[in-house]
Design an enzyme around this catalytic site. Structure first.
Site, short mmCIF file in Angstrom:
data_model
loop_
_atom_site.label_atom_id
_atom_site.label_comp_id
_atom_site.label_asym_id
_atom_site.label_seq_id
_atom_site.Cartn_x
_atom_site.Cartn_y
_atom_site.Cartn_z
N ASP A 217 0.85 -1.19 0.00
CA ASP A 217 0.00 0.00 0.00
C ASP A 217 0.89 1.24 0.00
OD1 ASP A 217 -2.97 1.04 0.67
OD2 ASP A 217 -1.51 2.26 1.76
N ASN A 225 -3.17 13.03 -3.68
CA ASN A 225 -4.29 13.42 -4.54
C ASN A 225 -4.92 14.73 -4.08
OD1 ASN A 225 -4.31 11.36 -6.47
ND2 ASN A 225 -5.48 9.98 -5.17
N GLU A 260 -4.73 2.38 -4.17
CA GLU A 260 -3.28 2.45 -4.03
C GLU A 260 -2.70 1.14 -3.48
OE1 GLU A 260 -4.94 4.59 -0.30
OE2 GLU A 260 -5.50 4.22 -2.37
#
Length: 339
Positions: A217, A225, A260
């Site tokens: 991860d 973002n 992710e």
């Protein structure tokens, strides 16, 4: 006949969407609560499920997980609905296939359902082709075993082995053609990743060779973002995919598990070896400056390693790797933890 389960606590929305779907000749099963939906699921096969984010007892996320568990060997499309577009985008990362924003507009609604139906058909073909590949490999192995057991002449054995090699190459080429990749990372998408996992589990059970997996991860990906925009986040995903392809061995597999998160499948590998591979990737990523055009980003990742246990399900194996990864998160991130 395509069966669609509608789950929405708003009776007006439920009635309107049911009407739109029946106009397109779908079989519609309306459910005003999560409990009703679970009851219907016991009685009939469902192809497409539309869930409103506001359903309770259980909430939509638990409901979607339960649906995926029950249909893990069959194609299923899950679509989410809500008024707030941001909620839908965030929820899409949890494993749904699409979303519909309310208030529902007839043409858009019917078009998105049609797209889900097309994806469903594609998944069905993938399942059929995967089963064909599995049966072909099984038949080839059975044939090789019979030949060896009968102690055929060396020339005959070599001729059969050559034929088998050609058949295996054709099967491999067919698998590569049907494989679907995540367009952003360049890695296997979720459906193809699950197919590869199933194939490698079957192989490990037959050969009794070790099999290990790595759940990874990206650390602090949401702030990337939020602070720099989704295009920058996309560049990070692309670079992660490129670095994974460079780091892993030619017979390893890597796929985008969701958002992710990434999962790596390492055949013929014990967990200690997998830990070394995971650490090599983590250190390479830590030393890599990702050029996004306007700035360079330093990104880290947390990884969890788990070796497959004979007889356990795909979900149980992934869950153990996921739990190890979360321990790495809890210990400060940018770490690799073993089960």
């Amino acid at each position: 006949m395509t069966r669609i389960l509608l789950i929405d606590s708003n009776p007006d929305d439920l009635k309107k969407m049911s009407r739109y779907l029946m106009e397109e000749s779908y079989t519609v099963i309306p459910a005003g609560s999560s409990a009703d939906a679970l009851a219907y699921l016991q009685e009939t096969d469902i192809h497409i499920i539309l869930i409103d984010l506001d359903v309770k007892d259980p909430p939509w996320k638990e409901l979607a997980i339960e649906f995926r568990k029950r249909y893990f060997q069959r194609p299923l499309q899950i679509i989410l609905s809500a008024h707030e577009k941001r909620r839908l985008k965030d929820a899409l990362e949890e494993g749904a296939d699409d979303y519909i924003q309310k208030p529902v507009r007839k043409l858009e609604f019917q078009t998105r359902i049609k797209a889900a139906y097309i994806r469903l058909k594609s998944q069905m073909r993938l399942f059929e082709e995967r089963e064909f590949f599995r049966q072909a490999v099984k038949q080839e192995e059975e044939l090789a075993s019979k030949i060896l057991d009968r102690h055929l002449h060396l020339k005959q054995t070599l001729e059969v082995m050559e034929t088998e090699k050609e058949e295996l190459e054709r099967s491999k080429a067919k698998l590569e053609r049907i494989a679907k990749y995540d367009m952003l990372s360049g890695l296997l998408n979720r459906m193809s990743l699950f197919s590869i996992i199933d194939i490698e589990i079957d192989r490990a059970l037959r050969t009794e060779d070790p099999l290990s997996g790595i759940m990874m991860d990206i650390d602090h990906f949401k702030p990337i973002n939020d602070n720099y925009g989704h295009p920058v986040g996309d560049v990070v995903i692309k670079e992660i995919g490129r670095l994974l392809q460079e780091t892993l061995r030619k017979y390893d597999h890597a796929g985008r598990y969701g958002g992710e998160e990434f999962f790596m499948v390492l055949p013929n590998t014990y967990k200690d070896q997998a830990f070394t591979i995971a650490e090599r990737f983590r250190l390479s990523l830590m030393d890599c400056a990702i050029d996004t055009g306007d700035l360079e980003l330093s990104v880290t990742a947390s990884l969890g390693v788990a070796q497959y246990h004979s007889g356990e399900s795909r979900e149980a194996w992934i869950a153990r790797a996921d739990a190890a990864m979360y321990r790495a998160k809890q210990k400060g991130r940018n770490l690799t933890m073993m089960e």
